[in-house]
Enzyme design. Structure first.
Site, PDB file in Angstrom:
ATOM      1  N   PHE A 105       0.803  -1.227   0.000  1.00  0.00           N
ATOM      2  CA  PHE A 105       0.000   0.000   0.000  1.00  0.00           C
ATOM      3  C   PHE A 105       0.830   1.269   0.000  1.00  0.00           C
ATOM      4  CE2 PHE A 105       0.708  -0.194   4.623  1.00  0.00           C
ATOM      5  CZ  PHE A 105       0.934   1.152   4.901  1.00  0.00           C
TER       6      PHE A 105
ATOM      7  N   LYS B 168      -0.740  -6.915  -9.637  1.00  0.00           N
ATOM      8  CA  LYS B 168      -1.761  -7.101  -8.592  1.00  0.00           C
ATOM      9  C   LYS B 168      -1.480  -6.006  -7.564  1.00  0.00           C
ATOM     10  CE  LYS B 168      -2.886  -8.367  -4.909  1.00  0.00           C
ATOM     11  NZ  LYS B 168      -3.386  -7.374  -3.910  1.00  0.00           N
TER      12      LYS B 168
ATOM     13  N   GLU C  66      -4.815  -3.946  -2.474  1.00  0.00           N
ATOM     14  CA  GLU C  66      -6.263  -3.701  -2.444  1.00  0.00           C
ATOM     15  C   GLU C  66      -6.591  -2.458  -1.624  1.00  0.00           C
ATOM     16  OE1 GLU C  66      -4.578  -6.105  -1.146  1.00  0.00           O
ATOM     17  OE2 GLU C  66      -5.293  -6.735   0.830  1.00  0.00           O
TER      18      GLU C  66
ATOM     19  N   SER D 155       5.044  -7.028   3.398  1.00  0.00           N
ATOM     20  CA  SER D 155       5.522  -7.409   4.736  1.00  0.00           C
ATOM     21  C   SER D 155       6.333  -8.709   4.664  1.00  0.00           C
ATOM     22  CB  SER D 155       4.324  -7.593   5.668  1.00  0.00           C
ATOM     23  OG  SER D 155       3.489  -8.607   5.148  1.00  0.00           O
TER      24      SER D 155
ATOM     25  N   CYS E  63       9.744   1.465   3.862  1.00  0.00           N
ATOM     26  CA  CYS E  63      10.692   0.432   4.286  1.00  0.00           C
ATOM     27  C   CYS E  63      12.080   0.998   4.509  1.00  0.00           C
ATOM     28  CB  CYS E  63      10.736  -0.674   3.253  1.00  0.00           C
ATOM     29  SG  CYS E  63      11.346  -0.065   1.685  1.00  0.00           S
TER      30      CYS E  63
ATOM     31  N   GLU F  17       8.471  -4.085  13.483  1.00  0.00           N
ATOM     32  CA  GLU F  17       8.312  -3.039  12.480  1.00  0.00           C
ATOM     33  C   GLU F  17       7.030  -2.271  12.816  1.00  0.00           C
ATOM     34  OE1 GLU F  17       7.337  -4.150   8.402  1.00  0.00           O
ATOM     35  OE2 GLU F  17       8.463  -2.433   7.664  1.00  0.00           O
TER      36      GLU F  17
END
Ligand code: NAD
Length: 503
Positions: free
Chosen positions: A157, A181, A184, A234, A289, A385
């Site tokens: 995301f 892909k 979402e 992740s 990240c 994290e």
């Protein structure tokens, strides 16, 4: 004054396959809400195995003709795509910002980084000028880069455009048919990218979008016509994607989460250091990240910490800093701060409950910069994290201990050091086991052609996702060995002409 208003008409996302946008009205939908103010901004279809089959079949049909074009022709399409991105920049920036919660400045920076990858991909015809070498008398060896077929990219995301653009240009320029892909949670921007790729003249079916969640990812990985998959997200899902894909003999590169450390020594330049730390842990509201998450103070650097706190207090939510993607992420961040407090760490700056200047922001997901001091390396806040604007400070007695703390993390994306001493910078660069090192840089993202990628549980698979390593991931190198019969004197061609004359 900064314009903080956005056009928030509800966008219906569609799947793209075979050059056609599919409504897929029969599919269940997920509502998309802006992190800024909780307003509904879109709906995305949750595809299933049928849509995966349709998409991969169309991509497989489109691939051979695309693979047969020259790298130069493919680069020309990408150059037009980049020009269209520039023309549509304001629309792209708004889309990234409204769906991911970034500020417009951050949204544009991600798009610019994505265009840098397009520039690199476009250079392929100039990069791949393989020399042919005479390996024995009259025998020559040569490379030829071959595409793989249908390949997929599964994205997170936090960068709705940049992370897809780490993959799309490189995968396409070497001749693959690419299926995206998107996350979402942020499916809107990829709709614009898909249309711009088609407007740039990409043949139908060469680029597809399939929306959905985990079942789509798993169906793509299981499809026999999918040859390779790149994943960014992740660590838990990266590990799953890597294991599933490779068990089916697919090529997989899966980038995972991070817990990045900034080491600061007392000789550092205080203002540069404080600004570097601030932008690293608050940029993108800590949802990247490459964000600094742990500050390791070597000796007494309290004067630097005071400056960081002072600067962080001044951050204006909605202008300098964006929002958190959703309420469950906000809760995770707030819980991590509460746990740190109850485990004995000291909260130097508490961003919980801080207000944003965005209209209706009380319905959005906001937290201000938060600084936790006197943590130890075993605490949850030093290990997990958190993925929010939270900086945990650990005190170390020396540089060696600082590097050991950083190296003990299961993640290995990035590590930075702030110092004015070359020997200290060199020590960290040589001894850190992270993949990307910053010296007086808090967000050490390599610029192309230097490639992006971490180590340990921040990356499963071999190589980096951008740069030449990315090109190699999306292609095979064919080796061609050639020899020719020597031309004989007085030998005639079929047309009867003599090629070599003897006197
Ligand atoms: P995520 O792992 O939840 O989702 C990433 C993608 O995986 C999405 O497209 C999602 O639909 C899919 N997915 C989710 N659960 C799945 C499952 N069980 N099976 C199959 N697919 C599944 O990640 P996120 O929350 O969207 O993104 C944030 C994470 O991404 C952070 O950990 C961050 O560090 C990481 N990240 C890493 C890098 C890097 O370069 N290493 C870059 C950006 C983000």
């Amino acid at each position: 004054m900064t314009d903080l208003s956005f056009n928030t008409t509800v966008q219906q996302c569609r799947n793209l396959s075979g050059g056609v946008w599919h409504e897929d009205t029969h599919l269940p939908k997920r509502d998309i809400f802006s992190p800024y103010n909780g307003k509904m901004i879109g709906r995305v279809p949750l595809s299933g195995a049928d849509e995966v089959s349709r998409t991969v079949a169309a991509a497989a049909e489109a691939w051979p003709a695309w693979a047969q074009t020259s790298a130069r022709q493919r680069a020309e399409v990408l150059a037009r795509f980049k020009a269209l991105m520039i023309e549509n920049m304001a629309r792209l920036v708004d889309s990234v910002a409204i769906e991911s919660g970034k500020t417009r400045v951050e949204a544009e920076a991600g798009l610019q980084k994505g265009m840098e990858i397009i520039d690199f991909a476009i250079s392929l015809p100039n990069l791949d000028t393989w020399d042919s070498s005479e390996v024995s008398q009259g025998v020559h060896c040569q490379f030829r880069r071959e595409s793989l077929g249908v390949v997929v990219g599964i994205t997170p995301f936090n960068f709705p455009a940049m992370v897809p653009l780490w993959m799309i240009p490189l995968a396409l320029v070497v001749g693959n048919a690419f299926v995206l892909k998107p996350s979402e949670k942020v499916p809107l921007t990829s709709q614009i990218l898909g249309q711009l790729l088609m407007d740039a003249g990409l043949p139908q079916g060469v680029f597809s979008i399939i929306n959905g969640e985990a079942p789509v990812v798993n169906a793509l990985l299981a499809h026999p016509d999918v040859k390779a998959a790149a994943f960014v997200g992740s660590t838990a899902v990266a590990s799953h994607v890597y294991r599933t894909g490779t068990s089916l003999h697919k090529r997989v590169l899966a980038l995972g989460g991070a817990k990045n450390h900034i080491i600061v020594t007392p000789d550092c330049e205080p203002t540069l250091t404080a600004k570097g730390i601030l932008s690293s842990f608050t940029g993108c509201a800590g949802q990247r990240c490459m964000a600094a998450s742990v500050l390791i103070a070597v000796g007494n650097i309290d004067h630097v910490i005071e400056k960081v706190v002072e600067l962080a207090k001044k951050q204006c939510l909605g202008r300098d800093m964006g929002a958190i993607i959703d309420s469950s992420s906000l809760k995770r961040i707030e819980t991590a701060v509460a746990n740190a407090e109850s485990q004995g760490a000291k909260i130097l700056l508490d961003g919980r409950g801080r207000k944003s200047v965005v209209q209706d922001s009380e319905k959005g997901c906001w937290i201000g910069p938060t600084i936790i001091d006197h943590a130890n390396a075993k605490m949850e806040c030093a290990q997990m994290e958190i993925f929010g604007p939270v900086l945990t400070i650990i005190r170390a007695s020396g540089l060696e201990e600082a590097v050991q703390i950083s190296n003990a993390s299961p993640y290995g994306n990035a590590a930075s050091v702030f110092t004015t001493r070359g020997d200290i910078g060199q020590y960290v660069a040589q001894n850190s086991n992270s993949g990307m090192i910053g010296i007086n840089i808090g967000v050490p993202v390599p610029r192309e052609p230097f490639s992006f990628g971490g180590t340990k549980q921040s990356r499963f698979g071999h190589g980096d996702i951008t740069g030449k390593s990315g090109l190699d991931f999306w292609s095979d190198l064919k080796k061609i060995t050639t020899t020719w019969p020597a031309l004989q004197a007085n030998q005639s061609t079929q047309s009867g002409q003599f090629l070599l004359h003897t006197t």
